[in-house]
Design a protein around this motif. Structure first.
Motif, short mmCIF file in Angstrom:
data_model
loop_
_atom_site.label_atom_id
_atom_site.label_comp_id
_atom_site.label_asym_id
_atom_site.label_seq_id
_atom_site.Cartn_x
_atom_site.Cartn_y
_atom_site.Cartn_z
N ILE A 30 0.95 11.69 2.34
CA ILE A 30 -0.14 11.07 2.98
C ILE A 30 -1.12 10.91 2.01
O ILE A 30 -1.94 9.57 2.45
CB ILE A 30 -0.61 11.82 3.98
CG1 ILE A 30 0.51 12.10 4.99
CG2 ILE A 30 -1.84 11.72 5.07
CD1 ILE A 30 -0.07 13.23 5.94
N THR A 31 -1.53 11.77 0.87
CA THR A 31 -1.95 11.22 0.48
C THR A 31 -2.49 10.51 -0.57
O THR A 31 -3.50 9.79 -0.10
CB THR A 31 -2.50 12.17 -0.66
OG1 THR A 31 -2.05 13.46 -0.42
CG2 THR A 31 -3.51 12.56 -1.14
N GLY A 32 -1.07 9.93 -1.19
CA GLY A 32 -1.00 8.22 -2.47
C GLY A 32 -1.44 7.03 -0.88
O GLY A 32 -2.26 6.19 -1.55
N THR A 33 -1.09 7.14 0.36
CA THR A 33 -1.29 5.95 0.97
C THR A 33 -3.14 6.02 1.57
O THR A 33 -3.43 4.57 0.72
CB THR A 33 -0.63 6.37 2.56
OG1 THR A 33 0.27 7.03 2.43
CG2 THR A 33 -0.88 5.26 3.23
N VAL A 34 -4.00 6.89 1.52
CA VAL A 34 -5.04 6.89 2.11
C VAL A 34 -5.57 6.57 0.41
O VAL A 34 -6.72 5.48 0.64
CB VAL A 34 -5.87 8.35 2.25
CG1 VAL A 34 -6.65 8.94 2.19
CG2 VAL A 34 -4.86 8.80 3.35
N ILE A 54 0.64 -0.79 -0.25
CA ILE A 54 0.01 -0.02 0.02
C ILE A 54 1.13 1.20 0.33
O ILE A 54 0.91 1.94 -0.73
CB ILE A 54 -0.88 -0.19 1.19
CG1 ILE A 54 -2.01 -0.85 1.23
CG2 ILE A 54 -1.50 1.02 1.43
CD1 ILE A 54 -2.94 -1.00 2.02
N VAL A 55 2.13 1.63 0.64
CA VAL A 55 2.82 2.32 0.68
C VAL A 55 3.67 2.57 -0.47
O VAL A 55 3.83 3.63 -1.06
CB VAL A 55 3.38 2.14 2.14
CG1 VAL A 55 4.81 3.32 2.72
CG2 VAL A 55 3.32 2.09 3.93
N VAL A 56 4.41 1.77 -1.43
CA VAL A 56 4.81 2.00 -2.38
C VAL A 56 3.69 2.30 -3.36
O VAL A 56 4.21 3.38 -4.22
CB VAL A 56 5.61 0.58 -2.28
CG1 VAL A 56 6.14 0.64 -3.96
CG2 VAL A 56 6.73 -0.13 -1.03
N LEU A 57 3.30 1.43 -3.61
CA LEU A 57 2.18 1.64 -4.48
C LEU A 57 1.19 3.38 -4.20
O LEU A 57 1.77 4.14 -5.27
CB LEU A 57 0.81 0.96 -4.34
CG LEU A 57 1.06 -0.15 -5.12
CD1 LEU A 57 -0.40 -1.40 -5.14
CD2 LEU A 57 1.43 -0.09 -7.11
N GLY A 58 1.19 4.12 -3.03
CA GLY A 58 1.02 4.88 -2.94
C GLY A 58 2.07 6.62 -3.57
O GLY A 58 1.20 7.51 -3.87
N ARG A 99 7.25 5.28 -8.46
CA ARG A 99 7.03 6.66 -7.52
C ARG A 99 5.67 6.43 -6.98
O ARG A 99 5.23 7.18 -6.23
CB ARG A 99 6.91 8.06 -8.54
CG ARG A 99 7.83 8.53 -8.69
CD ARG A 99 8.32 9.26 -9.86
NE ARG A 99 7.86 10.83 -9.11
CZ ARG A 99 8.42 11.06 -8.04
NH1 ARG A 99 9.29 11.59 -7.77
NH2 ARG A 99 7.33 11.85 -7.47
N GLY A 100 4.62 5.05 -7.55
CA GLY A 100 3.72 4.84 -6.97
C GLY A 100 2.69 6.03 -7.57
O GLY A 100 2.69 6.90 -8.82
N ILE A 101 1.21 6.48 -7.17
CA ILE A 101 0.06 7.22 -7.02
C ILE A 101 0.48 9.12 -7.37
O ILE A 101 1.18 9.48 -8.12
CB ILE A 101 -0.40 7.30 -6.75
CG1 ILE A 101 -1.44 5.40 -6.84
CG2 ILE A 101 -2.19 7.27 -7.55
CD1 ILE A 101 -2.30 4.77 -6.19
N MET A 102 1.14 9.15 -5.73
CA MET A 102 1.86 9.94 -5.79
C MET A 102 3.61 10.53 -6.01
O MET A 102 3.55 11.54 -5.39
CB MET A 102 0.99 10.57 -4.25
CG MET A 102 -0.75 10.84 -4.20
SD MET A 102 -0.77 11.81 -5.60
CE MET A 102 -1.17 13.23 -4.21
N GLY A 103 4.20 10.09 -5.91
CA GLY A 103 5.05 10.03 -5.38
C GLY A 103 5.50 10.93 -3.42
O GLY A 103 4.63 9.91 -3.29
#
Lengths: 297, 347
Positions: B267-271, B258-262, B322-326
């Motif tokens: 914080i936004t990415g993780t959510v 979850i952390v890597v994808l976000g 970078r995932g969703i949000m970097g």
């Protein structure tokens, strides 16, 4: 607890230690060259065991041929894993590479569950490995003799390759200084593939002998031995082949002896490796055979 | 301008709560369960992101702290009769026999317990770096699991605990999730957060700037463990059943995913990714069962879901690191500025 029991446990411990040592060498060589914990190594070990299993049971090949095929195919498999999961990230931060390693391990495990089925399979044991040898009143299963002998032979070959051949010299150069080795005209990618290949062959052999000793195959069988053998490599001093062997034996003997002499702690057997790891990391972070390096700013 | 953003935040929070209320009313129990899982994974993802993403400590010990939280709260919320039923092989330690607390104090105790253990582990382990830290924390979480498997009179060993009261509902899980988000935003924007990020970027430079490395690392690790414990407790009271095998490395890996994808350090990415991953995991269940496409029936292969899932993860790591949000965060400026640009073009 008589002498005979002790000798029996010693034989068990030595053969388990040999298996750990074989796996630990794979970790230590890869770490030495790429500074990467190859989380998929335990799964490569599992794949090797399954290949040997299927060539014996589905293709009905003689055991020695099956073992040979397993070693060759696992070698290729290990190289493919490196090319697919690690090579594209050669210049990325270490955390990304490590996550990729964990991801590769996870993918191989799940593929194995789909392909091989989650149900345990019984590894067929050729008769010659299953004889009970009696020395005085100590009875030991013959596989416990073969494991240390085969491990010893493989180790000698490995040490010869690393210390006396050109490829071995190149391997040592890459592990000393990656960039400088490249500047000296060493084909680093070839050396990395070679290292993964050797590590995978050893893992396959370790896996096959593991199957001979504990004939119960499951797709997640590589998970725990994999973690423990990385610990063995760290305990011995990562990057050092002799250290990995030493670590493997300490771990194998330690585990067997704890179960044998402190039966009340049997349930904690799996924790032994981790406790050993933490103690070593705190007392001698570079491992038993490692040299302490100070960090340069 | 600043007030405008604050008002927008409050309005959207209220809207979100109303949305939760509507979902809570209209969803069936299966969908509500997924909604709860989303909230819990937001808490867990943020807690791991605090340690891994913001402080740059590569910890793989989350499952252990979750186990501590889950078991602690379970021991405090079970009624004495339930305890007697669960611990039929070996009775529970007498002090805990008749204790029963409501959910909130149990949740707090669970978090504090996990935080305390995290604090104790942090002191020796945080002297290590990178891979060594990862392996040592992984080792600790395995030790915790092995201990829990063997302490029959405290955790009921490998049998696990069944029939836990299912306290976790949308308000608990999302309440905690929103609370954690607010806490994280305040923490990261404050001086502590800046110090943590300085440590992540360059430890030596941070130390030269007068940041007490050890203290900040310990604070981050302890808070992360506290939140992991709370998340574990919420999960235990959502599922109703816990056993030591649940808290294997795989669980840590899910949260890491979850952390890597976000985006590591967002914080936004993780959510976003906590919600996406949880929903996707449920959606992929289709692969395990038989699919009926009308003219053709594809019999599902058990386990295929996890293969697709891990392949997806490898794809993201290899091609979209970078995932969703970097490391970016959502701010109201995105929307406000876009609107301004739009009016400029129009005008």
């Amino acid at each position: 607890m008589g002498m005979s029991n002790f000798l029996q446990q010693l034989a068990n411990g030595i053969s388990l230690g040999s298996l750990y040592a074989l796996l630990a060498i794979g970790y230590t060589m890869v770490y030495g060259i790429l500074r990467l914990i190859n989380f998929a190594h335990g799964d490569i070990f599992m794949v090797g065991t399954y290949i040997a299993f299927y060539s014996m049971t589905s293709f009905l090949l003689p055991w020695w041929l099956s073992f040979l095929i397993a070693m060759i195919l696992t070698c290729i498999f290990g190289i493919i894993v490196e090319k697919a999961a690690y090579k594209p990230l050669r210049n990325s931060p270490r955390i990304s590479v490590m996550i990729s390693a964990i991801g590769a391990s996870f993918l191989i495990e799940n593929l194995a569950i789909v392909l091989f089925g989650g149900r345990p399979k019984a590894f067929p044991i050729p008769d010659m490995f299953n004889k009970v040898v009696k020395i005085g009143n100590v009875s030991i299963v013959s596989v416990n003799f073969y494991i240390p002998i085969i491990t010893g032979i493989l180790l000698l070959i490995l040490l010869y390759v690393v210390n006396n051949t050109k490829t071995g010299m190149a391997m040592r150069a890459v592990s000393k200084d990656y960039e400088a080795a490249r500047l000296m005209g060493i084909d680093v990618n070839k050396i990395v593939s070679f290292t993964f290949g050797i590590g995978s062959v050893l893992a396959a052999m370790g896996g096959i002998m593991w199957g001979l000793k504990f004939p119960n195959l499951v797709p997640l069988m590589g998970l725990m031995p994999g973690l423990k053998c990385f610990i063995a490599a760290v305990v011995g001093g990562i990057g050092d082949i002799r250290g990995a062997v030493l670590g493997g034996f300490i771990l194998g003997l330690g585990e067997i002896m704890i179960v044998a002499f402190l039966p009340s702690l049997t349930g904690y057997r799996d924790a032994f490796a981790f406790i050993l790891l933490i103690v070593i990391l705190l007392l001698k972070p570079a491992g038993l055979m490692g040299k302490n390096l100070t960090e340069k700013v | 301008m600043k007030d405008k953003r604050k008002i927008l935040t409050i309005i959207s929070l209220i809207l979100f709560v109303i949305l939760l209320f509507i979902m809570n009313r209209t969803f069936d129990s299966y969908e509500i369960r997924i909604l709860n899982l989303c909230g819990i994974y937001v808490v867990l993802g943020l807690s791991l992101n605090l340690i891994n993403g913001f402080t740059g400590l590569f910890s793989l010990g989350h499952a252990g702290f979750m186990a501590i939280g889950a078991y602690t709260s379970a021991i405090f919320t079970m009624s004495p009769e339930l305890k007697q039923m669960n611990y039929y092989l070996k009775p529970i330690i007498p002090i805990f026999k008749n204790i029963q607390l409501p959910f909130l104090p149990s949740l707090l105790i669970a978090g504090l317990m996990a935080g305390l253990i995290g604090f104790l582990i942090a002191a020796p382990v945080l002297r290590l770096k990178d891979d060594y830290l990862a392996i040592a924390t992984l080792g600790f979480s395995e030790i915790i699991r092995v201990v829990f498997t063997n302490t029959q009179s405290l955790t009921n060993g490998a049998l696990g605990l069944k029939g836990l009261p299912k306290y976790t509902n949308v308000w608990w899980s999302w309440g905690m999730a929103i609370g954690t988000v607010i806490f994280m935003v305040l923490l990261i924007k404050g001086s502590y957060g800046r110090a943590l990020m300085a440590i992540r970027e360059d430890e030596i430079a941070a130390e030269a700037m007068g940041i007490d490395l050890f203290r900040h690392k310990i604070i981050s690790f302890t808070i992360g463990s506290f939140l992991a414990g709370v998340g574990g407790a919420l999960l235990a009271h959502l599922l109703g059943t816990i056993d030591p095998l649940m808290f294997r490395f795989l669980l840590t890996f899910n949260i890491l995913l979850i952390v890597v994808l976000g985006g590591i350090g967002s914080i936004t990415g993780t959510v976003i990714s906590a919600v996406v991953v949880t929903v996707l995991m449920e959606f992929l269940r289709v692969l395990d069962g038989t699919m009926d496409l009308g003219f053709i029936r594809i019999s599902g292969i058990p386990g295929m879901r996890m293969v697709v899932f891990s392949a997806l993860l490898m794809f993201v790591i290899l091609f979209y690191q970078r995932g969703i949000m970097g490391t970016k965060e959502f701010t109201w400026d995105w929307i406000l500025n876009r609107k301004k640009k739009y009016t400029q073009i129009k005008g």
